[in-house]
Design a protein around this motif. Structure first.
Motif, short mmCIF file in Angstrom:
data_model
loop_
_atom_site.label_atom_id
_atom_site.label_comp_id
_atom_site.label_asym_id
_atom_site.label_seq_id
_atom_site.Cartn_x
_atom_site.Cartn_y
_atom_site.Cartn_z
N MET A 291 30.70 81.78 -138.61
CA MET A 291 29.95 83.01 -138.88
C MET A 291 30.95 84.13 -139.11
N PHE A 292 31.84 83.93 -140.06
CA PHE A 292 32.87 84.90 -140.40
C PHE A 292 32.39 85.87 -141.48
N HIS A 293 32.90 87.08 -141.42
CA HIS A 293 32.73 88.03 -142.52
C HIS A 293 33.99 88.89 -142.57
N VAL A 294 34.13 89.66 -143.62
CA VAL A 294 35.32 90.50 -143.79
C VAL A 294 34.96 91.96 -143.57
N GLU A 295 35.73 92.60 -142.70
CA GLU A 295 35.62 94.04 -142.45
C GLU A 295 36.79 94.76 -143.14
N GLN A 296 36.52 95.96 -143.61
CA GLN A 296 37.56 96.77 -144.24
C GLN A 296 38.53 97.30 -143.17
#
Length: 217
Positions: A186-191
Motif C-alpha cells: 500500500m505504497f504511494h509517493v509523497e512530495q
C-alpha cells in the motif's frame, strides 16, 4: 516548499513535540557533521551550506507520517552520514532508533556522534543488512540505500503489515514504485518538502504476492 536555512529551521522547530533541547541536539549534530566531513566524505561539501534544508529538515519531514508515541522501534537502513537516523534520534529521544551501517568509518562516526549527542535511544548495528538479526519494528526508513525491489527483498523480514515504510527516493520515486512487482503493498509517493524534484515512498507491505501458476497445456 522549504527554500532556505531559515525556513528549514523554522519548519523543524514547529513540528509537534520539538523543544529547545531537540533543536540544540540538531545544532550540535550539524557542527559534528561539518567537522567530520573534513576527515571523510560523509556528504557533499556543497550541501553543508544548506545543512538544515538538505539534511536535517529533509530527515525531519518523515516524522509527519508517524506518531511520536508509536514510531519505535525505528530501523534506519544504510544510515551512512546519519540521515535520517541521527536526526530522527535527536527529535525522538524516547524512541528506540536502530541504524544499520556496514562501512567501518561510518560505523565509527555514527557511534561517536550518538555518544557525543547523548542519544541513549540510538544504537548502531555495524553489519551488512543480510547479517542483522531478524526482529520486527514499527518504522523502516532508508535514504538512497537500494532500489525499491532490492530493498524489500533485503528488509521485509523486519516488517509487519502495520510497519510504516518511509523511503526518500529523489527523482526515482515514482518510477521505482511503478516498476515494483511481486509485493502486496500500500505504497504511494509523497512530495518532498525540501526538493521539488524528489519524492518519498510511504506506506505498508503485507508480503509477497503469490506467483501465478501457468496454464496446463
Amino acid at each position: 516548499m522549504i527554500a532556505d536555512e531559515i525556513q528549514a529551521r523554522a519548519y523543524v522547530a514547529a513540528l509537534p513535540g520539538v523543544d529547545a533541547a531537540a533543536l540544540d541536539r540538531l545544532d550540535r549534530l550539524a557542527a559534528l557533521l561539518i567537522e567530520e566531513n573534513t576527515r571523510q566524505n560523509l556528504v557533499s561539501a556543497a550541501s553543508l551550506a544548506q545543512v538544515w534544508q538538505r539534511h536535517i529538515a529533509d530527515s525531519a519531514q518523515l516524522l509527519t507520517y508517524v506518531s511520536r508515541e508509536t514510531a519505535g522501534p525505528w530501523l534506519d537502513l544504510g544510515t551512512g552520514a546519519g540521515f535520517p537516523g541521527l536526526a530522527v534520534a535527536c527529535l525522538l529521544p524516547e524512541t528506540e532508533l536502530l541504524m544499520v551501517e556496514s562501512r567501518a568509518r561510518r560505523i565509527e562516526w555514527l557511534t561517536r556522534a550518538a555518544e557525543s549527542l547523548g542519544l541513549e535511544n540510538a544504537r548502531v548495528l555495524g553489519s551488512r543488512l543480510e547479517l542483522v538479526e531478524t526482529r520486527t519494528v514499527r518504522t523502516i526508513s532508508a535514504r538512497a540505500f537500494a532500489p525499491l525491489d532490492r530493498l524489500l527483498d533485503l528488509s521485509a523480514r523486519f516488517s509487519t503489515p502495520d510497519t510504516i515504510w518511509l523511503l526518500p527516493k529523489g527523482r526515482s520515486a515514482r518510477q521505482e514504485l511503478q516498476e515494483l512487482t511481486g509485493w502486496d503493498h500500500m505504497f504511494h509517493v509523497e512530495q518532498s518538502l525540501t526538493d521539488a524534484d524528489a519524492g518519498i515512498i510511504v506506506g505498508r507491505v503485507a508480503g509477497k504476492t503469490p506467483k501465478s501458476k501457468g496454464k496446463r497445456k
